[in-house]
Design an enzyme around this catalytic site. Structure first.
Site, short mmCIF file in Angstrom:
data_model
loop_
_atom_site.label_atom_id
_atom_site.label_comp_id
_atom_site.label_asym_id
_atom_site.label_seq_id
_atom_site.Cartn_x
_atom_site.Cartn_y
_atom_site.Cartn_z
N ASN A 1 -49.48 -7.19 49.54
CA ASN A 1 -50.89 -6.89 49.81
C ASN A 1 -51.13 -5.51 50.42
OD1 ASN A 1 -51.31 -9.49 49.00
ND2 ASN A 1 -51.84 -10.29 51.02
N SER B 1 -50.21 -13.95 47.80
CA SER B 1 -49.66 -15.27 48.12
C SER B 1 -50.36 -16.36 47.34
CB SER B 1 -49.82 -15.59 49.61
OG SER B 1 -48.74 -15.13 50.36
#
Length: 608
Positions: A288, A359
């Site tokens: 991320n 995720s």
């Protein structure tokens, strides 16, 4: 004076390149660690092993320990240490008794913020599950999961969730579980004390059609909970590697790792290789950080790296991209998060949470991989091929935001069920992808190289035209300039090499007019680079040099050809749009570049 200036610029550029290369560590050498892994050779005697362990304990005042109860057979020990101790151990006599000594890197869960969502009722549409909150799961609609369920729901397939553990909340009560393990606390029961792992498991196999909560992708598959991350969301490479081998040895078909970080590990790479050889499909989150490279473990060979999409179908703002990304899937954004039931880490009670992150994207792919395996395709490389071939392709993706494209569960399962395609299937594939549309052959991918070919040919024609009036000898410097100015080494743009940054390939694969927009991955030309300015600077700097002046002349002709072809086929320029104004700008500068080359050649002839 020009020669001195050019020499200085060359030395500065070369020094910067060498310095950058020597200091280019990338993710492979970056990462946090507090302990060190010592993987002793398996063929050393117990006596020698104990002797080495005692020597380490005495010298460094530490207590070497097995990582967990499964580590004994591999002779994998852990000690506390930093970079200094790591260097000392690698230079010590003990190193000869090990396969490797490396940092025990800490990987973490890549999530952002969360939204709590109250349970509610709704009336499902035909063929949709009766879970009350399914309508909020835009991410399952995005991948076409209902269409995939017509063929399979994942029965008989086991997905290992290597994460913070999994707690069987109410909406996982009907989900099938198999034996897992808690590698953090060395216990048989891998309960979740964070909430992340339960959320991930829900995306893969949340109980569906149970008139409660939400739905999962492969809801008839088995979940194998493997806890490697603590309550704060961090865990070590040694635990993760052991969990991968545990999953492979205990019947897992698919592994999902919604975790990552920096730092390449031999131990984990070996574990991934081990699982791949045993036929396990391995999926991991890309990370991320919005960086041009997937994090580890998504970056390893034999791991399917997944980037994240938002509800708009575009790359999520946070998602990593570039090298290591194989496919993209819904991960959520502020406009809409991925909804599943998990636990409140403070109370342990079930709660519906909307999370966003790669995720959340990774388990969508893991769930579809389970559906593909249930449909009969079970070799890891073949599963990856099905995922890639069935993905919704993105035409312009120069920075590899999406890998092979966007996850399509329905198309993936249909392709897996079909197996060997017939002529009719192939014909249908050609039709569905537009290859039978005449417009494709005029405008599309089959002639994507045509502009580049025209640019190169155009630059040679311009050089030949000049040579008729001002005779000169062809040279490598002239030819190099023609290529640099017209097309660059354009074929390099499509190359992705594992664990290397991709910007050098995009840079070398671009012509001079494209240099201003190539790193950003945009298609519109930068008006500074797509003009006579750079050829003029090159001519001024290099005209007094015996050989390099021909590179400058060739570059000017190449740029003229590139701008001329662009003016006809794709006149897009920053700030000028893609209409008559941009077209006029490109044509005028193409003529100026040709005129500049003509003046330089004429000056050369007069000097001679």
């Amino acid at each position: 004076m020009r020669r001195v200036l050019f020499l200085c610029l060359f030395v500065i550029g070369l020094s910067a390149a060498i310095f950058g290369f020597l200091n280019l560590q990338g993710l492979a050498a970056k990462g946090e660690f507090e302990t060190i892994v010592l993987d002793f050779r398996e063929n050393i005697s117990k006596e020698e092993l104990q002797s080495d362990l005692q020597a380490i304990a005495q010298q460094y005042n530490v207590t070497p320990r097995l990582d967990n109860k499964f580590s004994a057979k591999d002779n994998v020990y852990i000690i506390e240490g930093d970079k200094k101790r790591l260097k000392e151990l690698r230079k010590s006599k003990i190193a000869s008794a090990t396969e490797f000594i490396e940092p025990n890197y800490i990987y973490r869960i890549p999530i952002l913020d969360e939204d709590r969502v109250p349970d509610e009722r709704f009336t499902p549409s035909a063929n949709e599950p009766n879970d009350p909150m399914y309508s909020k799961q835009w991410h399952l609609h995005n991948i076409g999961v209902v269409g995939a369920w017509k063929e399979t729901k994942g029965s008989g397939i086991t997905v290992a969730v290597i994460d913070t553990g999994v707690t069987q909340v109410r909406d996982l009560a009907e989900t099938k579980f198999v034996k897992g393990y808690d590698f953090v606390n060395d216990t048989e029961e891998a309960k979740d004390d964070n909430g992340h792992g339960t959320h991930v498991a829900g995306t893969i196999a949340q109980a569906t059609n149970n008139n409660y909560g939400v739905a999962g992708v492969a809801y008839e598959a088995n979940i194998m909970p493997l806890k490697v991350l603590s309550s704060y969301g961090g865990g070590t490479v040694a635990d993760i590697a052991e969990a991968i081998k545990f999953a492979a040895d205990n019947g897992a078909n698919v592994i999902n790792m919604s975790l990552g970080g920096g730092g390449e590990s031999h131990l984990m790479k070996d574990a991934i290789e081990y699982a791949h050889k045993k036929g396990v499909v391995i999926v991991a989150a890309a990370g991320n950080e919005n960086e041009n490279s997937a994090a580890y473990p998504a970056r390893y060979p034999h791991v399917i790296g997944v980037s994240a999409l938002g509800p708009d179908g575009e790359k999520a703002p946070y998602s990593n991209f570039g090298a290591g990304v194989d496919i993209s899937a819904p991960g959520g954004s502020d406009a809409g998060k991925v909804l599943q039931q998990t636990i409140d880490p403070e109370t342990g009670e079930g709660v519906f949470l909307g999370l966003q992150g790669t995720s959340m994207a990774s388990p969508h792919v893991a769930g579809v991989a389970a559906l593909i395996e249930a449909a009969g395709v079970q070799e890891p490389d073949e599963v990856l091929q099905v995922l890639k071939e069935s993905a919704r392709a993105i035409e312009e993706d120069s920075l590899n935001y999406y890998g092979a494209g966007q996850l399509n569960a329905e198309a993936a399962v249909q392709r897996a069920v079909r197996g060997q395609i017939s002529f009719q299937d192939f014909f249908r594939w050609l039709r569905d992808n537009g290859y039978l549309n005449p417009g494709f052959w005029i405008d599309g991918g089959a002639v994507a190289l045509l502009p580049k070919i025209l640019m190169v040919l155009g630059s040679y024609l311009l050089a030949w035209f000049l040579r008729v009036y001002f005779p000169f000898t062809w040279s490598w410097s002239l030819l190099s300039g023609l290529v640099a100015g017209s097309s660059g080494l354009f074929f390099l743009k499509t190359i992705y090499i594992f664990d290397l940054p991709q910007w050098p390939f995009r840079l070398l694969g671009s012509s001079i007019p494209e240099l201003g927009n190539t790193l950003q991955g945009t298609s519109a030309l930068n008006p500074i680079f797509a003009s006579v300015l750079i050829p003029l600077v090159l001519v001024v700097l290099l005209l007094g040099h015996l050989q390099w002046k021909w590179f400058a002349i060739g570059s000017s002709l190449g740029v003229a050809a590139c701008l001329g072809v662009s003016a006809v086929l794709d006149p897009a320029v920053w700030g000028l749009g893609s209409g008559m104004l941009a077209r006029s700008f490109l044509i005028v500068n193409a003529l100026l570049c040709f005129g500049l080359a003509r003046l330089a050649v004429k000056n050369e002839e007069q000097s001679a």
